[in-house]
Design a protein around this motif. Structure first.
Motif, PDB file in Angstrom:
ATOM      1  N   ASP A 288       1.184  -0.778   0.056  1.00  0.00           N
ATOM      2  CA  ASP A 288       0.255  -0.059   0.058  1.00  0.00           C
ATOM      3  C   ASP A 288       1.088   0.891   0.095  1.00  0.00           C
ATOM      4  N   THR A 289       1.313   1.431   0.828  1.00  0.00           N
ATOM      5  CA  THR A 289       2.758   2.584   0.627  1.00  0.00           C
ATOM      6  C   THR A 289       3.686   2.418  -0.775  1.00  0.00           C
ATOM      7  N   LEU A 290       4.206   1.634  -0.954  1.00  0.00           N
ATOM      8  CA  LEU A 290       4.504   1.101  -2.031  1.00  0.00           C
ATOM      9  C   LEU A 290       3.768   2.290  -3.994  1.00  0.00           C
ATOM     10  N   ARG A 291       2.339   2.098  -3.527  1.00  0.00           N
ATOM     11  CA  ARG A 291       1.711   2.850  -3.936  1.00  0.00           C
ATOM     12  C   ARG A 291       0.989   3.864  -4.384  1.00  0.00           C
ATOM     13  N   ARG A 292       1.099   4.318  -2.660  1.00  0.00           N
ATOM     14  CA  ARG A 292       0.997   5.581  -2.607  1.00  0.00           C
ATOM     15  C   ARG A 292       2.122   6.297  -3.366  1.00  0.00           C
ATOM     16  N   GLY A 293       3.342   5.931  -3.186  1.00  0.00           N
ATOM     17  CA  GLY A 293       4.527   6.332  -3.490  1.00  0.00           C
ATOM     18  C   GLY A 293       4.477   6.678  -5.068  1.00  0.00           C
ATOM     19  N   ALA A 294       3.894   5.509  -5.478  1.00  0.00           N
ATOM     20  CA  ALA A 294       4.115   5.274  -7.403  1.00  0.00           C
ATOM     21  C   ALA A 294       2.749   6.502  -7.399  1.00  0.00           C
ATOM     22  N   HIS A 295       1.781   6.364  -6.556  1.00  0.00           N
ATOM     23  CA  HIS A 295       0.332   7.362  -7.578  1.00  0.00           C
ATOM     24  C   HIS A 295       1.892   8.838  -7.464  1.00  0.00           C
ATOM     25  N   HIS A 296       2.407   9.069  -6.726  1.00  0.00           N
ATOM     26  CA  HIS A 296       2.683  10.549  -5.922  1.00  0.00           C
ATOM     27  C   HIS A 296       4.008  10.619  -6.938  1.00  0.00           C
ATOM     28  N   CYS A 297       4.390  10.370  -6.907  1.00  0.00           N
ATOM     29  CA  CYS A 297       5.423  10.007  -8.403  1.00  0.00           C
ATOM     30  C   CYS A 297       4.844   9.925  -9.909  1.00  0.00           C
ATOM     31  N   ARG A 298       3.986   9.468 -10.338  1.00  0.00           N
ATOM     32  CA  ARG A 298       3.312   9.200 -11.494  1.00  0.00           C
ATOM     33  C   ARG A 298       3.033  10.650 -11.405  1.00  0.00           C
ATOM     34  N   THR A 299       2.590  11.125 -10.771  1.00  0.00           N
ATOM     35  CA  THR A 299       2.263  12.658 -11.355  1.00  0.00           C
ATOM     36  C   THR A 299       2.700  13.787 -11.895  1.00  0.00           C
ATOM     37  N   ILE A 300       4.434  13.822 -10.835  1.00  0.00           N
ATOM     38  CA  ILE A 300       5.575  14.650 -11.261  1.00  0.00           C
ATOM     39  C   ILE A 300       6.075  13.411 -12.662  1.00  0.00           C
ATOM     40  N   ALA A 301       6.093  12.601 -12.929  1.00  0.00           N
ATOM     41  CA  ALA A 301       6.579  11.747 -14.005  1.00  0.00           C
ATOM     42  C   ALA A 301       5.666  12.754 -15.506  1.00  0.00           C
ATOM     43  N   ARG A 302       4.896  12.369 -14.673  1.00  0.00           N
ATOM     44  CA  ARG A 302       3.800  12.558 -16.303  1.00  0.00           C
ATOM     45  C   ARG A 302       4.396  14.174 -16.905  1.00  0.00           C
ATOM     46  N   ALA A 303       4.152  15.021 -15.509  1.00  0.00           N
ATOM     47  CA  ALA A 303       4.459  16.688 -15.982  1.00  0.00           C
ATOM     48  C   ALA A 303       5.596  16.918 -16.953  1.00  0.00           C
ATOM     49  N   THR A 304       6.499  16.401 -16.546  1.00  0.00           N
ATOM     50  CA  THR A 304       8.134  15.929 -16.385  1.00  0.00           C
ATOM     51  C   THR A 304       8.624  16.065 -17.920  1.00  0.00           C
ATOM     52  N   MET A 305       7.398  14.329 -18.436  1.00  0.00           N
ATOM     53  CA  MET A 305       7.471  14.056 -20.297  1.00  0.00           C
ATOM     54  C   MET A 305       7.009  15.039 -20.770  1.00  0.00           C
ATOM     55  N   GLY A 306       5.687  15.783 -20.528  1.00  0.00           N
ATOM     56  CA  GLY A 306       5.300  16.749 -21.314  1.00  0.00           C
ATOM     57  C   GLY A 306       5.767  17.627 -21.838  1.00  0.00           C
ATOM     58  N   GLU A 307       6.660  18.414 -20.759  1.00  0.00           N
ATOM     59  CA  GLU A 307       7.435  19.340 -21.033  1.00  0.00           C
ATOM     60  C   GLU A 307       9.164  18.868 -21.796  1.00  0.00           C
ATOM     61  N   VAL A 308       8.939  18.126 -22.011  1.00  0.00           N
ATOM     62  CA  VAL A 308       9.908  16.544 -22.173  1.00  0.00           C
ATOM     63  C   VAL A 308       9.402  16.805 -23.997  1.00  0.00           C
ATOM     64  N   ARG A 309       8.815  16.230 -24.303  1.00  0.00           N
ATOM     65  CA  ARG A 309       7.535  16.020 -25.751  1.00  0.00           C
ATOM     66  C   ARG A 309       7.646  17.519 -26.680  1.00  0.00           C
ATOM     67  N   ARG A 310       7.016  18.645 -25.092  1.00  0.00           N
ATOM     68  CA  ARG A 310       7.011  19.708 -25.689  1.00  0.00           C
ATOM     69  C   ARG A 310       8.336  20.204 -26.358  1.00  0.00           C
ATOM     70  N   ALA A 311       9.595  20.251 -25.656  1.00  0.00           N
ATOM     71  CA  ALA A 311      10.938  21.020 -25.621  1.00  0.00           C
ATOM     72  C   ALA A 311      11.511  19.763 -27.241  1.00  0.00           C
ATOM     73  N   MET A 312      10.686  19.049 -27.666  1.00  0.00           N
ATOM     74  CA  MET A 312      11.691  17.755 -28.429  1.00  0.00           C
ATOM     75  C   MET A 312      11.084  17.566 -30.010  1.00  0.00           C
ATOM     76  N   GLY A 313       9.848  18.614 -30.041  1.00  0.00           N
ATOM     77  CA  GLY A 313       8.914  17.994 -30.520  1.00  0.00           C
ATOM     78  C   GLY A 313       8.348  16.965 -31.525  1.00  0.00           C
ATOM     79  N   LEU A 314       8.352  16.650 -29.755  1.00  0.00           N
ATOM     80  CA  LEU A 314       7.424  14.668 -30.058  1.00  0.00           C
ATOM     81  C   LEU A 314       5.626  14.831 -29.610  1.00  0.00           C
TER      82      LEU A 314
END
Ligand code: TYM
Length: 325
Positions: A299-325
């Protein structure tokens, strides 16, 4: 907002005092100063031969041991790398700015490819690129590790500079943070780093009798053949362990006793063992209690992943925009 800190550990089975003194103890101490994210890096662990049926158990054990050491999931984030798919997505992207020659130069790659000769895969070569992705996905600025990971972190910094130069300043350059115990050595051979793959570890969950056997037979200053021979504590690996586990008064006492030959190696080892077990016993007991309730740990690990996915998705959005993907 405090700076973000990222670090990881492989679920390689048998987390040892090298991991604890070189990394985990520092992770715990840094929790109040940074926004800390700690990751159990299962995608790194599959770059060498392993048993699939054991992997879930190893991940669970790594999580329990970390929590037992003081990685409090209420005050920081603990999660499993493969629960956040963006790690591999960013790793692929970073591959395209990583000079291949640098990967072949990595000491760990050279050591492991010698050790697993005949089953060297591209994942083992690209291992440091995935590490860079782990850190950059969260824009981690501080990365507490042991000395053996510093070369990988230097490469992460190089990858960051190359990405930023090509696509815009998206990522801060991550800085390594070492402890006084950046390189804990094996007890049977103090010229070798303590490491799971060498098999010279003292495990955090190991039973006390088996730990004592390793301490009892540990190599000390070779000048002390007889008890009456004076020794030089700075040449003794057991003395370095005193430095990590014992109170200052005992450290001074054994140093003077060794130099003056008034304390024998066994007496010195018993003292160190006592202080070491005062740290390890409660960790082992807490970890065993956690392992008796695996669902709470997951449960703890699932909560951790949930928090991290929010950050990770935001970063990947920026990466894709910066790279023209
Ligand atoms: P790993 O799992 O090999 O080790 C975890 C941490 O323990 C440290 N360490 C030691 N420190 C002192 N003395 C020793 N004998 C000793 N043995 C291990 C390691 O330096 C490490 O800090 N690739 C990493 C995990 C990783 C990571 C990351 C780390 C994946 N992604 C991103 C930082 C940032 C590893 O295999 O650690």
């Amino acid at each position: 907002m405090s700076k973000r800190l990222f670090s990881g550990i492989q679920p390689s089975g048998g987390i040892h005092i090298g991991n604890y003194l070189g990394a985990i103890r520092n992770w715990v101490e840094l929790i109040p100063q940074f926004e800390c994210i700690y990751c159990i890096v299962d995608y790194h662990a599959i770059t060498v031969p392993y048993e699939p049926a054991e992997m879930q158990g190893r991940i669970l054990e790594a999580a329990a041991v970390n929590i037992a050491c003081g990685i409090d999931p209420e005050r920081c984030t603990l999660f499993v790398q493969s629960h956040v798919p963006e790690h591999t997505e960013l790793a692929w992207i970073l591959n395209t700015v990583t000079p291949i020659g640098e990967l072949f130069r990595m000491t760990q790659f050279k050591d492991k490819s010698a050790q697993f000769e005949g089953s060297v895969n591209a994942g083992l070569l690209n291992y440091p690129v995935l590490m860079a992705a782990d850190i950059l996905l969260y824009k981690g600025e501080v990365v507490p590790v042991g000395e053996d990971q510093v070369q990988h972190l230097e490469l992460s910094r190089e990858i960051t500079r190359r990405f930023n130069a090509r696509f815009g300043e998206l990522f801060p350059e991550p800085q390594p943070r070492l402890t006084a115990a950046a390189r804990v050595m094996g007890l049977d051979d103090p010229t070798k780093k303590m490491s799971k793959s060498v098999g010279n570890t003292i495990g955090l969950l190991e039973d006390p009798q088996s730990i004592w056997e390793k301490v009892r037979t540990a190599v000390t200053d070779p000048a002390r053949v007889r008890r009456s021979d004076p020794g030089e504590p700075t040449k003794c690996n057991v003395f370095s362990l005193h430095g990590y586990f014992s109170p200052p008064a005992d450290i001074e006492r054994v140093a003077a006793g060794c130099r003056g030959a008034t304390i024998g190696c066994i007496e010195c080892k018993k003292l160190m063992y006592g202080h070491m077990m005062a740290v390890l016993n409660p960790i082992r007991e807490r970890a065993q209690a956690l392992l008796a309730q695996p669902e709470r740990v997951w449960d703890t690990l699932r909560r951790g992943a949930h928090h991290c996915r929010t950050i990770a998705r935001a970063t990947m959005g920026e990466v894709r925009r910066a790279m023209g993907l």
